[in-house]
Design a protein around this motif. Sequence first.
Motif, PDB file in Angstrom:
ATOM      1  N   VAL A   8       0.846  -1.195   0.000  1.00 32.23           N
ATOM      2  CA  VAL A   8       0.000   0.000   0.000  1.00 32.23           C
ATOM      3  C   VAL A   8       0.880   1.244   0.000  1.00 32.23           C
ATOM      4  O   VAL A   8       1.827   1.346   0.781  1.00 32.23           O
ATOM      5  CB  VAL A   8      -0.946   0.026   1.217  1.00 32.23           C
ATOM      6  N   ALA A   9       0.560   2.181  -0.876  1.00 35.00           N
ATOM      7  CA  ALA A   9       1.251   3.468  -0.953  1.00 35.00           C
ATOM      8  C   ALA A   9       0.286   4.468  -1.569  1.00 35.00           C
ATOM      9  O   ALA A   9      -0.875   4.134  -1.853  1.00 35.00           O
ATOM     10  CB  ALA A   9       2.523   3.352  -1.799  1.00 35.00           C
ATOM     11  N   LEU A  10       0.726   5.694  -1.790  1.00 37.66           N
ATOM     12  CA  LEU A  10      -0.128   6.672  -2.449  1.00 37.66           C
ATOM     13  C   LEU A  10      -0.305   6.311  -3.922  1.00 37.66           C
ATOM     14  O   LEU A  10       0.591   5.739  -4.552  1.00 37.66           O
ATOM     15  CB  LEU A  10       0.481   8.067  -2.333  1.00 37.66           C
ATOM     16  N   LYS A  56      -6.123  12.320   0.312  1.00 38.85           N
ATOM     17  CA  LYS A  56      -5.084  11.360  -0.059  1.00 38.85           C
ATOM     18  C   LYS A  56      -5.775  10.117  -0.601  1.00 38.85           C
ATOM     19  O   LYS A  56      -6.774   9.660  -0.036  1.00 38.85           O
ATOM     20  CB  LYS A  56      -4.221  10.975   1.145  1.00 38.85           C
ATOM     21  N   LEU A  58      -5.080   6.262  -1.229  1.00 39.08           N
ATOM     22  CA  LEU A  58      -4.186   5.143  -0.952  1.00 39.08           C
ATOM     23  C   LEU A  58      -4.416   4.045  -1.984  1.00 39.08           C
ATOM     24  O   LEU A  58      -5.558   3.750  -2.353  1.00 39.08           O
ATOM     25  CB  LEU A  58      -4.439   4.606   0.453  1.00 39.08           C
ATOM     26  N   THR A  69      -8.222   0.770  -3.878  1.00 35.21           N
ATOM     27  CA  THR A  69      -7.895   2.096  -3.362  1.00 35.21           C
ATOM     28  C   THR A  69      -8.796   2.455  -2.189  1.00 35.21           C
ATOM     29  O   THR A  69      -9.869   1.869  -2.000  1.00 35.21           O
ATOM     30  CB  THR A  69      -8.066   3.191  -4.442  1.00 35.21           C
ATOM     31  N   ASN A  70      -8.345   3.442  -1.424  1.00 35.20           N
ATOM     32  CA  ASN A  70      -9.189   4.069  -0.411  1.00 35.20           C
ATOM     33  C   ASN A  70      -8.947   5.563  -0.457  1.00 35.20           C
ATOM     34  O   ASN A  70      -7.803   6.018  -0.465  1.00 35.20           O
ATOM     35  CB  ASN A  70      -8.893   3.530   0.991  1.00 35.20           C
ATOM     36  N   LEU A  99      -5.338  -1.624   3.521  1.00 39.39           N
ATOM     37  CA  LEU A  99      -5.716  -0.251   3.208  1.00 39.39           C
ATOM     38  C   LEU A  99      -6.186   0.479   4.460  1.00 39.39           C
ATOM     39  O   LEU A  99      -5.876   1.661   4.658  1.00 39.39           O
ATOM     40  CB  LEU A  99      -6.820  -0.232   2.145  1.00 39.39           C
ATOM     41  N   SER A 102      -3.262   1.595   6.708  1.00 42.58           N
ATOM     42  CA  SER A 102      -2.644   2.813   6.192  1.00 42.58           C
ATOM     43  C   SER A 102      -3.552   4.025   6.393  1.00 42.58           C
ATOM     44  O   SER A 102      -3.076   5.144   6.625  1.00 42.58           O
ATOM     45  CB  SER A 102      -2.325   2.657   4.702  1.00 42.58           C
ATOM     46  N   THR A 103      -4.864   3.801   6.324  1.00 38.36           N
ATOM     47  CA  THR A 103      -5.823   4.883   6.543  1.00 38.36           C
ATOM     48  C   THR A 103      -5.728   5.405   7.971  1.00 38.36           C
ATOM     49  O   THR A 103      -5.666   6.621   8.205  1.00 38.36           O
ATOM     50  CB  THR A 103      -7.251   4.384   6.257  1.00 38.36           C
ATOM     51  N   THR A 106      -2.727   7.446   8.445  1.00 33.91           N
ATOM     52  CA  THR A 106      -2.903   8.777   7.861  1.00 33.91           C
ATOM     53  C   THR A 106      -3.671   9.680   8.811  1.00 33.91           C
ATOM     54  O   THR A 106      -3.285  10.839   9.049  1.00 33.91           O
ATOM     55  CB  THR A 106      -3.647   8.677   6.514  1.00 33.91           C
TER      56      THR A 106
END
Length: 320
Positions: A8-10, A56, A58, A69-70, A99, A102-103, A106
């Motif tokens: 997971v990344a941008l 953003k 993700l 994606t999210n 995801l 990572s959310t 963030t």
Amino acid sequence: MPASQFKVALIKRSEVEEADRIVRLAFGTFLGVPNPSDFMGDRNFMTPRWHSPNVKVLAAREGNRLIGTNVVTRWGSFAFFGPLTILPEYWDRGVAKLLLQSTISTFDRWGVRHTGLFTFAQSAKHVSLYQKFGYWPRYLTAIMTFTPEANPTPLAERTNAPVLLSSLKKSPRELAIQACRKLSHRIDKGLDLTAEIRAVHAQRTGDVVLTYTRGVLDAFAVCMHGSGSEGGEKTCYVKFAAARGGTGAGERFDGLLDAFEAFASSRGVSVEAGMNSAREDAYRRIRSRGYQVTLQGVAMHRPHAEGFNRADAYVIDDWR
């Protein structure tokens, strides 16, 4: 392939179009749309958000392949995520959990006080997943539609016409944006739509409708409409709207409804607006005008607190 093999990344600029396709395919498949890729028609929830500075996106990948994606959105001290979508062939393989991890990271970096999401109330699977990350289901949020009588007369030529942000020159426009920030802050400490407002104005993906009494801002609505927008060509999507609280708030809210309905009627399109049922008086007022509920979901909160989903808040939004 185990979940540890997914990364997971941008999201990359080159992946945005594919991300939009995945949103349509995932939701269309879940909802049983005959041709899932037709889901949402000409509306676009991905591209304009990716271009917004308060968002953003993700991306989950298997190797170099985008598989989900999210979208993570910040409104000052509040943030929400969604749509969270994954290619159907990767469902139930741990991608959503990655995801979501990572959310949450963030949100922690942003230092927001309160976060939320909108999900299908009937889906035990979805609700259970989000509960594992600290989210708690509270009141239902209804997505409502209404078609005002078409009136092509320009708003500026109408009696008691609302003000459009796009009609203001730079200095009064900035004053209006700051007045919106102060109004939302009074509803919930730190709630701030200025980045959302600036993005809509810069991208020309809609407009902001403003109502005043003797020079004081009563209410505002961020209305998405037009090619490439979240509303598309056929809908005025009220992404966020709020009326000033306190004595007379209900009447100011009625004036807000009049204002964005006039905006929609001037363009010959229908209105779509989300209302959380915790906002009881606002909910009753909008329903009394003939708005029809077309979709219902549940708002989930982290922490388990009301935020601005409460009885004295005259706010429209839906966290999709």
